[in-house]
Design an enzyme around this catalytic site. Structure first.
Site, PDB file in Angstrom:
ATOM      1  N   CYS A  53     -13.936  22.396 -11.276  1.00  0.00           N
ATOM      2  CA  CYS A  53     -12.705  21.598 -11.222  1.00  0.00           C
ATOM      3  C   CYS A  53     -12.270  21.061 -12.589  1.00  0.00           C
ATOM      4  CB  CYS A  53     -12.860  20.438 -10.250  1.00  0.00           C
ATOM      5  SG  CYS A  53     -13.302  20.956  -8.603  1.00  0.00           S
ATOM      6  N   HIS A  91      -7.848  15.059 -12.337  1.00  0.00           N
ATOM      7  CA  HIS A  91      -8.215  16.023 -11.294  1.00  0.00           C
ATOM      8  C   HIS A  91      -7.973  15.372  -9.934  1.00  0.00           C
ATOM      9  CE1 HIS A  91     -10.156  18.814  -8.770  1.00  0.00           C
ATOM     10  NE2 HIS A  91     -11.295  18.157  -8.649  1.00  0.00           N
ATOM     11  N   ASN A 126      -7.535  19.209  -2.756  1.00  0.00           N
ATOM     12  CA  ASN A 126      -8.267  19.519  -3.994  1.00  0.00           C
ATOM     13  C   ASN A 126      -8.198  21.026  -4.230  1.00  0.00           C
ATOM     14  OD1 ASN A 126     -10.169  20.083  -5.954  1.00  0.00           O
ATOM     15  ND2 ASN A 126     -11.771  18.784  -5.070  1.00  0.00           N
TER      16      ASN A 126
HETATM   17  O1  UT7 Z   1     -13.671  18.457  -6.951  1.00  0.00           O
HETATM   18  C1  UT7 Z   1     -14.970  18.493  -6.466  1.00  0.00           C
HETATM   19  C2  UT7 Z   1     -15.593  17.184  -6.534  1.00  0.00           C
HETATM   20  N1  UT7 Z   1     -15.655  16.576  -5.204  1.00  0.00           N
HETATM   21  C3  UT7 Z   1     -15.494  15.285  -5.074  1.00  0.00           C
HETATM   22  O2  UT7 Z   1     -15.189  14.609  -6.016  1.00  0.00           O
HETATM   23  C4  UT7 Z   1     -15.743  14.658  -3.732  1.00  0.00           C
HETATM   24  C5  UT7 Z   1     -16.235  13.256  -3.922  1.00  0.00           C
HETATM   25  N2  UT7 Z   1     -16.554  12.602  -2.661  1.00  0.00           N
HETATM   26  C6  UT7 Z   1     -15.612  12.193  -1.805  1.00  0.00           C
HETATM   27  O3  UT7 Z   1     -14.431  12.348  -2.048  1.00  0.00           O
HETATM   28  C7  UT7 Z   1     -16.056  11.466  -0.548  1.00  0.00           C
HETATM   29  O4  UT7 Z   1     -17.458  11.245  -0.620  1.00  0.00           O
HETATM   30  C8  UT7 Z   1     -15.740  12.253   0.775  1.00  0.00           C
HETATM   31  C9  UT7 Z   1     -14.232  12.234   1.016  1.00  0.00           C
HETATM   32  C10 UT7 Z   1     -16.233  13.670   0.673  1.00  0.00           C
HETATM   33  C11 UT7 Z   1     -16.407  11.565   1.958  1.00  0.00           C
HETATM   34  O5  UT7 Z   1     -15.990  10.205   2.038  1.00  0.00           O
HETATM   35  P1  UT7 Z   1     -17.078   9.060   2.206  1.00  0.00           P
HETATM   36  O6  UT7 Z   1     -16.345   7.794   2.312  1.00  0.00           O
HETATM   37  O7  UT7 Z   1     -18.067   9.184   1.074  1.00  0.00           O
HETATM   38  O8  UT7 Z   1     -17.733   9.410   3.599  1.00  0.00           O
HETATM   39  P2  UT7 Z   1     -19.269   9.651   3.946  1.00  0.00           P
HETATM   40  O9  UT7 Z   1     -19.709  10.974   3.469  1.00  0.00           O
HETATM   41  O10 UT7 Z   1     -20.068   8.446   3.542  1.00  0.00           O
HETATM   42  O11 UT7 Z   1     -19.212   9.670   5.530  1.00  0.00           O
HETATM   43  C12 UT7 Z   1     -18.871   8.497   6.281  1.00  0.00           C
HETATM   44  C13 UT7 Z   1     -18.851   8.874   7.755  1.00  0.00           C
HETATM   45  C14 UT7 Z   1     -20.078   9.672   8.208  1.00  0.00           C
HETATM   46  O12 UT7 Z   1     -20.381   9.261   9.547  1.00  0.00           O
HETATM   47  P3  UT7 Z   1     -21.555   8.219   9.830  1.00  0.00           P
HETATM   48  O13 UT7 Z   1     -22.794   8.851   9.278  1.00  0.00           O
HETATM   49  O14 UT7 Z   1     -21.165   6.971   9.103  1.00  0.00           O
HETATM   50  O15 UT7 Z   1     -21.536   8.091  11.305  1.00  0.00           O
HETATM   51  C15 UT7 Z   1     -19.585  11.091   8.246  1.00  0.00           C
HETATM   52  O16 UT7 Z   1     -20.285  11.892   9.168  1.00  0.00           O
HETATM   53  O17 UT7 Z   1     -17.725   9.712   8.001  1.00  0.00           O
HETATM   54  C16 UT7 Z   1     -18.156  10.920   8.684  1.00  0.00           C
HETATM   55  N3  UT7 Z   1     -17.279  11.995   8.278  1.00  0.00           N
HETATM   56  C17 UT7 Z   1     -16.121  12.238   8.894  1.00  0.00           C
HETATM   57  N4  UT7 Z   1     -15.511  11.670   9.944  1.00  0.00           N
HETATM   58  C18 UT7 Z   1     -14.323  12.166  10.318  1.00  0.00           C
HETATM   59  C19 UT7 Z   1     -17.438  12.873   7.259  1.00  0.00           C
HETATM   60  N5  UT7 Z   1     -16.396  13.702   7.207  1.00  0.00           N
HETATM   61  C20 UT7 Z   1     -15.559  13.341   8.212  1.00  0.00           C
HETATM   62  C21 UT7 Z   1     -14.326  13.816   8.654  1.00  0.00           C
HETATM   63  N6  UT7 Z   1     -13.742  13.193   9.710  1.00  0.00           N
HETATM   64  N7  UT7 Z   1     -13.679  14.846   8.068  1.00  0.00           N
END
Ligand code: UT7
Length: 357
Positions: A111, A284, A314
């Protein structure tokens, strides 16, 4: 004098996929996606190839600058999803756009690709210009005066469409810029590139070829990038091949915010400008929350950031170039403005670049 941005363009596949569409295939909701990422929709290629998107963006940049394909000396294509490994994506684009005289090659910095690509192109152009001041022909070499730099991705090919943690993030698209030597304009003022080792593979994708039956390979697992890095599952087995994007979201989030702040500050310092002098910051587009967090840390009003992620998601190496095109097309960037590009991505890679428009 310096290397100036003189053309820009972007291309998107026709199909728009909304968050509600995704909720039909994985357990998610529009509300969750918008709140956690700022993404409302993305474009997904149905029939468009990476080459189609790259050529459309490249042609748009040529048209905008009013240049003939013949006049381009250098083509760099940044991508992690080329249509083929050989020929390189850039070779396919060169042939289709008719860039008769261009030297073409691909660059993979995930990226951060746009920052790396513009830095490499402008460095080559500047070196060429400077070498012309040295008595010829002490170092006869190719001359690069004008470059087409394209970021093009068809990420939908390497997205795991059963994984809600990743499939909601990515989209397809391409962006392009034309850079050229200008003896009267400062152009690119500074750059900063950095690679950080990633032994835990917070962002990884194996080759798309897959572990075919190889006569001399004993274990399929040996072909996995995770196995190569020595990563194992709970049972101690080397982690197997996984030809889709996999990431540790929270770890990446932390890396991303720190990387943006570091790169932005160092690039400005190297350019001898303060963040207050920057008219437009084009980051980005990985997550709107990352941009908001970085804005706060840098103490820069969010209004000075170009935010395009809502409509496209993204798009990896295309993302900064597509957002930069948006900023030019909406007249956010005016001649003489100082612009900061900043990116981060798998590898891990990060970097920033300051230029005067
Ligand atoms: O360009 C490449 C570089 N990539 C990035 O920079 C990505 C960086 N990271 C992020 O943008 C964020 O970490 C994400 C958007 C990927 C995830 O957001 P988050 O606030 O960190 O969520 P999380 O992974 O901590 O998940 C929170 C909860 C989890 O459920 P529990 O364990 O709390 O019950 C996940 O299972 O949200 C759940 N979850 C979802 N729920 C609904 C994860 N994905 C989804 C989804 N819809 N799509």
């Amino acid at each position: 004098m310096g290397c100036k941005v003189v053309g820009w363009g972007k291309a998107l596949p026709e199909l728009v996929v909304t968050n509600d569409d995704l909720a039909q295939i994985v357990e998610t909701s529009d509300e969750w996606i918008v709140e956690r990422t700022g993404i409302h929709r993305r474009h997904i290629a149905r029939s468009e190839t990476t080459t189609d998107l790259a050529c459309e963006a490249g042609q748009a940049a040529l048209t905008q600058a009013g240049y003939d394909p013949d006049s381009i000396d250098l083509l760099i294509c940044m991508t992690i999803t080329p249509d083929s490994v050989v020929p390189a994506e850039s070779c396919l684009i060169k042939a289709r756009l008719g860039l008769t005289h261009a030297v073409a090659f691909d660059l993979n910095a995930a990226c951060s690709g746009c920052i790396y690509g513009i830095d490499m192109a402008s460095t080559l152009i500047e070196a060429s210009a400077l070498s012309e001041t040295v008595p010829a022909p002490t170092r006869p070499r190719n001359r690069y005066r004008r470059a087409l730099v394209i970021g093009a991705e068809r990420l939908s090919r390497i997205v795991d469409w059963t994984d809600r943690a990743t499939c909601i993030l990515f989209g397809d698209g391409a962006g392009a810029v034309i850079l050229e030597w200008d003896s009267t304009a400062p152009g690119v003022l500074s750059s900063f590139l950095k690679n950080t080792d990633d032994p835990q593979l917070t962002l990884a994708c194996d080759t798309v070829f897959g572990p075919a039956a190889l006569p001399f390979t004993q274990e399929r697992e040996e072909l996995s990038v995770r196995a190569a890095a020595g990563l194992t599952d709970e049972m101690g087995a080397l982690l197997p091949h996984h030809p889709y994007i996999a990431m540790q979201g929270q770890a990446l989030f932390k890396f991303a915010t720190a990387a943006i702040v570091e790169a932005a500050q160092i690039a400005c310092e190297r350019a001898g400008v303060s963040l207050d002098d920057i008219a437009c910051i084009v980051p980005h587009q990985a997550n709107e929350r990352i941009i908001r967090y970085a804005a706060k840390k840098l103490g820069v009003p969010l209004e000075r950031f170009q935010i395009s992620i809502g409509e496209v998601g993204n798009t990896s190496a295309s993302s900064v170039l597509m957002a930069l095109t948006d900023a030019y097309q909406t007249q956010r960037i005016q001649p003489g403005d100082k612009v900061l590009l900043v990116g981060f991505g798998g590898g891990l890679t990060s970097g920033a670049l300051v230029f005067e428009a």
